[in-house]
Scaffold this motif. Sequence first.
Motif, PDB file in Angstrom:
ATOM      1  N   ARG A 108      -4.204  10.724   8.086  1.00 26.52           N
ATOM      2  CA  ARG A 108      -5.214   9.770   7.609  1.00 26.52           C
ATOM      3  C   ARG A 108      -5.933   9.119   8.800  1.00 26.52           C
ATOM      4  O   ARG A 108      -7.120   8.839   8.745  1.00 26.52           O
ATOM      5  N   SER A 109      -5.181   8.916   9.883  1.00 26.77           N
ATOM      6  CA  SER A 109      -5.815   8.312  11.066  1.00 26.77           C
ATOM      7  C   SER A 109      -6.894   9.243  11.608  1.00 26.77           C
ATOM      8  O   SER A 109      -7.893   8.800  12.169  1.00 26.77           O
TER       9      SER A 109
ATOM     10  N   SER B 177       0.838  -1.212   0.000  1.00 26.91           N
ATOM     11  CA  SER B 177       0.000   0.000   0.000  1.00 26.91           C
ATOM     12  C   SER B 177       0.870   1.257   0.000  1.00 26.91           C
ATOM     13  O   SER B 177       0.535   2.236  -0.659  1.00 26.91           O
TER      14      SER B 177
ATOM     15  N   GLN C  76      -0.554   1.282   8.976  1.00 29.66           N
ATOM     16  CA  GLN C  76      -1.039   2.526   8.394  1.00 29.66           C
ATOM     17  C   GLN C  76      -0.265   3.602   9.155  1.00 29.66           C
ATOM     18  O   GLN C  76      -0.432   3.732  10.362  1.00 29.66           O
TER      19      GLN C  76
ATOM     20  N   ASP D 271      -9.795   9.123   8.841  1.00 30.38           N
ATOM     21  CA  ASP D 271     -10.458   7.816   8.720  1.00 30.38           C
ATOM     22  C   ASP D 271      -9.995   6.886   9.855  1.00 30.38           C
ATOM     23  O   ASP D 271      -9.233   5.939   9.642  1.00 30.38           O
TER      24      ASP D 271
ATOM     25  N   ASP E  55      -2.261  -8.901   2.951  1.00 35.15           N
ATOM     26  CA  ASP E  55      -2.695  -7.949   3.971  1.00 35.15           C
ATOM     27  C   ASP E  55      -2.572  -8.623   5.344  1.00 35.15           C
ATOM     28  O   ASP E  55      -2.975  -9.784   5.481  1.00 35.15           O
TER      29      ASP E  55
ATOM     30  N   ALA F  51     -10.348   2.969   9.348  1.00 40.42           N
ATOM     31  CA  ALA F  51      -9.369   2.299   8.475  1.00 40.42           C
ATOM     32  C   ALA F  51      -8.031   2.155   9.207  1.00 40.42           C
ATOM     33  O   ALA F  51      -7.346   1.123   9.106  1.00 40.42           O
ATOM     34  N   ASP F  52      -7.658   3.184   9.949  1.00 41.49           N
ATOM     35  CA  ASP F  52      -6.396   3.161  10.701  1.00 41.49           C
ATOM     36  C   ASP F  52      -6.421   2.049  11.756  1.00 41.49           C
ATOM     37  O   ASP F  52      -5.491   1.247  11.855  1.00 41.49           O
TER      38      ASP F  52
ATOM     39  N   SER G  28      -8.353  -0.542  11.781  1.00 45.46           N
ATOM     40  CA  SER G  28      -8.484  -1.845  11.138  1.00 45.46           C
ATOM     41  C   SER G  28      -7.103  -2.444  10.836  1.00 45.46           C
ATOM     42  O   SER G  28      -6.831  -3.600  11.151  1.00 45.46           O
TER      43      SER G  28
END
Length: 306
Positions: A80-81, A34, A75, A84, A51, A87-88, A90
């Motif tokens: 970004r954390s 990623s 991540q 989102d 992943d 997502a972070d 996760s």
Amino acid sequence: MKAIVTGGAGFIGSHLVEALLAKGINVQVIDNLSTGNPDYLPPGVPLHRMDIRSEDVRALLLRERPDVVFHHAAQVDVQRSVSDPGADASVNIAGTANLVHACAQASVQKIIYASSCAVYGDLQTTLVHEDDPTQPISFYGISKLAPESYLRVFHRLYGLNYTILRYANVYGPRQTPKGEGGVVAIFLDRLRKGLPLIVYGDGEQTRDFVYVKDVVKANLAAIHRGDRHTVQIGTAASVSVNRLVQQLQALHGVPIAVMREPERAGDIRHSCLSNAKAYEQLGWTADYDLVQGLKSTYEYEMRTAE
Ligand SMILES: NC(=O)c1ccc[n+]([C@@H]2O[C@H](COP(=O)([O-])OP(=O)(O)OC[C@H]3O[C@@H](n4cnc5c(N)ncnc54)[C@H](O)[C@@H]3O)[C@@H](O)[C@H]2O)c1
């Protein structure tokens, strides 16, 4: 010895892979690419494009049975954390729980986890120690801290051995400007593009900059030492953003343009990590000071720009 490096195609992970290989250790990589780059891997190193949240991780570990797993996949974008958090969490929390569970099932002897000084938040102390309170001020700080508890509980329930390494601001060749602690990478990226460096506030905010090869050295030391310890990896030296600009100026030769912008809300003012425990538990000290580390990073970045 057989090792797996998660995030091995990334900035720190790829330097670690090189060092393990140089020591004659059989090393493989798990990375979903990623942010990583397969070109950073030395030829012949198996890359499992996977992943860390996937079921395939368990099958791979059960098949390969590594002795040690270095966990760097994450991540790493603090902004970004914030935009989102799900997502972070996760990747950094659920992904780590999945990986560590698989390690326990595959009887891995030790997992070495790349944690961060972001777990402390803004402590307002001149020198942070491992037993200082953890009060993250970003979701990234939370998602790097939670896996530390998972490791402690996995040890209690399954006997899985671990060392937690909390890194200061890591810098060096191959760092992306987007990741954690990226001020050196951001400045070098802007220098290459001929853009002015942006300094927020008075530039007297300080960081503890640790060179990537020293971070690798700490990981190698943790293979046989520091069992069940949480250890900070930093230089215990505070460097202001203004001083960083001066050092870059000295390397660059020609004058560097600097733009001053207002201080950003939420920025940590000072961050500096004691490394007394790193010496005591791992026998670790930093080999590189800022002048040496910045010179190699600058030379690498300017070479790749050609
Ligand atoms: N760079 C720093 O200053 C710093 C400071 C403290 C801690 N850390 C920690 O060190 C580790 C490495 O950071 P880095 O700066 O090398 O970042 P990086 O982005 O270069 O490396 C992270 C790697 O993980 C991979 N990855 C991301 N999500 C994945 C997923 N779900 N499954 C599999 N692979 C995935 C990426 O492709 C990348 O190769 C991270 O855990 C980070 O939190 C970094």
